[in-house]
Design an enzyme around this catalytic site. Structure first.
Site, PDB file in Angstrom:
ATOM      1  N   LYS A  74     -70.470  -5.761 -82.895  1.00 45.79           N
ATOM      2  CA  LYS A  74     -71.784  -6.357 -82.690  1.00 45.79           C
ATOM      3  C   LYS A  74     -71.678  -7.855 -82.433  1.00 45.79           C
ATOM      4  O   LYS A  74     -70.779  -8.523 -82.920  1.00 45.79           O
ATOM      5  CB  LYS A  74     -72.685  -6.092 -83.904  1.00 45.79           C
ATOM      6  CG  LYS A  74     -73.062  -4.621 -84.059  1.00 45.79           C
ATOM      7  CD  LYS A  74     -74.019  -4.202 -82.949  1.00 45.79           C
ATOM      8  CE  LYS A  74     -74.233  -2.702 -82.891  1.00 45.79           C
ATOM      9  NZ  LYS A  74     -73.121  -1.962 -82.303  1.00 45.79           N
ATOM     10  N   ASP A  75     -72.665  -8.354 -81.714  1.00 50.99           N
ATOM     11  CA  ASP A  75     -72.697  -9.734 -81.265  1.00 50.99           C
ATOM     12  C   ASP A  75     -72.698 -10.730 -82.420  1.00 50.99           C
ATOM     13  O   ASP A  75     -73.355 -10.511 -83.436  1.00 50.99           O
ATOM     14  CB  ASP A  75     -73.968  -9.932 -80.415  1.00 50.99           C
ATOM     15  CG  ASP A  75     -73.854 -11.082 -79.443  1.00 50.99           C
ATOM     16  OD1 ASP A  75     -73.667 -12.216 -79.902  1.00 50.99           O
ATOM     17  OD2 ASP A  75     -73.950 -10.841 -78.224  1.00 50.99           O
ATOM     18  N   LYS A  76     -71.988 -11.838 -82.216  1.00 46.95           N
ATOM     19  CA  LYS A  76     -71.986 -12.920 -83.213  1.00 46.95           C
ATOM     20  C   LYS A  76     -73.305 -13.674 -83.206  1.00 46.95           C
ATOM     21  O   LYS A  76     -73.813 -14.082 -84.252  1.00 46.95           O
ATOM     22  CB  LYS A  76     -70.834 -13.887 -82.923  1.00 46.95           C
ATOM     23  CG  LYS A  76     -70.779 -15.087 -83.862  1.00 46.95           C
ATOM     24  CD  LYS A  76     -69.642 -16.025 -83.511  1.00 46.95           C
ATOM     25  CE  LYS A  76     -69.608 -17.218 -84.459  1.00 46.95           C
ATOM     26  NZ  LYS A  76     -68.479 -18.139 -84.157  1.00 46.95           N
ATOM     27  N   HIS A  77     -73.886 -13.871 -82.024  1.00 44.14           N
ATOM     28  CA  HIS A  77     -75.063 -14.722 -81.877  1.00 44.14           C
ATOM     29  C   HIS A  77     -76.354 -13.924 -82.014  1.00 44.14           C
ATOM     30  O   HIS A  77     -77.253 -14.012 -81.167  1.00 44.14           O
ATOM     31  CB  HIS A  77     -75.012 -15.446 -80.534  1.00 44.14           C
ATOM     32  CG  HIS A  77     -73.745 -16.206 -80.326  1.00 44.14           C
ATOM     33  ND1 HIS A  77     -73.430 -17.326 -81.060  1.00 44.14           N
ATOM     34  CD2 HIS A  77     -72.694 -15.981 -79.498  1.00 44.14           C
ATOM     35  CE1 HIS A  77     -72.245 -17.784 -80.678  1.00 44.14           C
ATOM     36  NE2 HIS A  77     -71.774 -16.981 -79.738  1.00 44.14           N
TER      37      HIS A  77
END
Length: 355
Positions: A74-77
């Site tokens: 999953k995306d960090k941001h």
């Protein structure tokens, strides 16, 4: 008259991926049983990668990262909600876990460890800013088109690293111009190059679709460098994404791979969302398209010492909801996508930039 693909509808809005404006939640493939040797955690994290979260948990629990099961990265941001699994015997040790970027929302038991890909899809919530005046109506119109037609299934930018150059390192590895000892990193970078080739192929097919919106089949054949008559009957297909002789299709949203035999009939099935076309992720033990479809595909097919695959070229966007906050000029949007698909594809169509 059928609606024109909204690539020509340029929309301006501001979207900065952040936990405040971007939420991703996994949709599990199946319900968890409530019993078994594995403990499933519903976890919310922000401003950290899935790998960072696994590092924090494994360090606290005193286990190896590979002992923790997860379905996808999953995306960090973003604010992300995902499911991971642990050996149930660690439940007591887990009770003392605390982290400022990770919150365990729920726990339940299950019979099996969660594996990569054990995922139905993801639900996204996105806040677009500086949506002023007529932009709101344009977004409404394009979103209506997306709901009816879907979007192209490009790999998102995060597949190619912060600078977007992972694929270049992958190509060097494949050509023997770069050496790397770490097998996982090596395969990830080579996989980025596979994804790059898929995206280049899909962009070429999108170009063909757009040409057929404006020009005749004969004119499009000339521009694309295709044999005379190879696009006969293609322009009249009901869907924006045109099927070609020799395309490989899959039942949607999952199912058996098969080759187009009756172009007109399969185009109708695609328009009713029963099947969808696929593109090549080049590699070993993977079917190739034939006939006209192969003439385009072969330019993006290379000998790669990894397993290849077929990937949906076009996906549906479901459960779309929207809300406009006029006083803040915010356009709040939520939707679901199948696993392995990127929210950026929806945003690119909304901007008029999905080519």
């Amino acid at each position: 008259m059928k609606p024109i693909y909204p690539l020509n509808v340029k929309n301006e809005f501001l979207f900065n991926p952040s936990p405040r404006d971007f939420t991703v939640e996994e949709i599990p493939l199946y319900a968890f049983t409530g019993e078994g040797e594995h403990l499933v955690l519903k976890v919310r994290k922000k401003e950290m990668t899935t790998w960072g979260m696994l590092d924090a948990l494994s360090a606290h629990l005193g286990i190896r990262k590979r002992d923790i099961g997860y379905a996808g990265l999953k995306d960090k941001h973003a604010m992300t909600i995902q499911y991971i699994s642990l050996p149930a015997k660690l439940e007591e040790r887990l009770s003392s876990f605390s982290h400022d970027k990770i919150k365990i929302l729920e726990t339940t038991r299950h019979n099996n460890k969660i594996r990569v890909g054990h995922l139905k899809g993801n639900r996204f919530e996105i806040r677009l800013k500086k949506v002023l005046g007529v932009q709101k109506d344009k977004l409404d119109s394009v979103l209506k088109w997306i709901k009816t037609n879907g979007v192209p299934n490009y790999f998102g930018n995060q597949r190619f690293g912060t600078n977007g150059t992972n694929w270049e390192e992958g190509r060097k590895l494949l050509r023997g111009e770069l050496k790397m000892r770490d097998r996982k990193t090596r395969e990830f970078l080579m996989g980025s190059y596979q994804s790059y080739l898929f995206n280049k192929w899909l962009s070429r097919r999108m170009e063909l679709n757009l040409l057929l919106e404006k020009f005749s089949e004969t004119e499009t054949e000339q521009v694309m460098g295709l044999p005379e008559g190879s696009l006969k009957g293609v322009k009249s297909q009901p869907h924006f994404f045109k099927l070609l002789e020799g395309d490989l299709m899959m039942h949607y949203p999952y199912g058996k791979l098969f080759e187009v035999e009756e172009l007109e009939k399969e185009a109708e099935r695609f328009a009713t969302k029963d099947i969808a076309p696929t593109g090549l992720i080049p590699g070993k033990k993977t079917k190739r398209a034939t006939q006209t479809a192969r003439l385009i595909e072969e330019a993006y097919d290379e000998e790669i010492k990894l397993f290849g695959a077929r990937r949906y070229a076009w996906i549906e966007v479901s459960d779309i909801k929207k809300r406009y906050v006029e006083e803040k000029a915010h356009y709040e949007l939520s939707f679901s996508l199948p696993k392995g698909s990127y929210a950026t594809n929806v945003l690119d169509v909304l901007r008029g930039e999905a080519l």
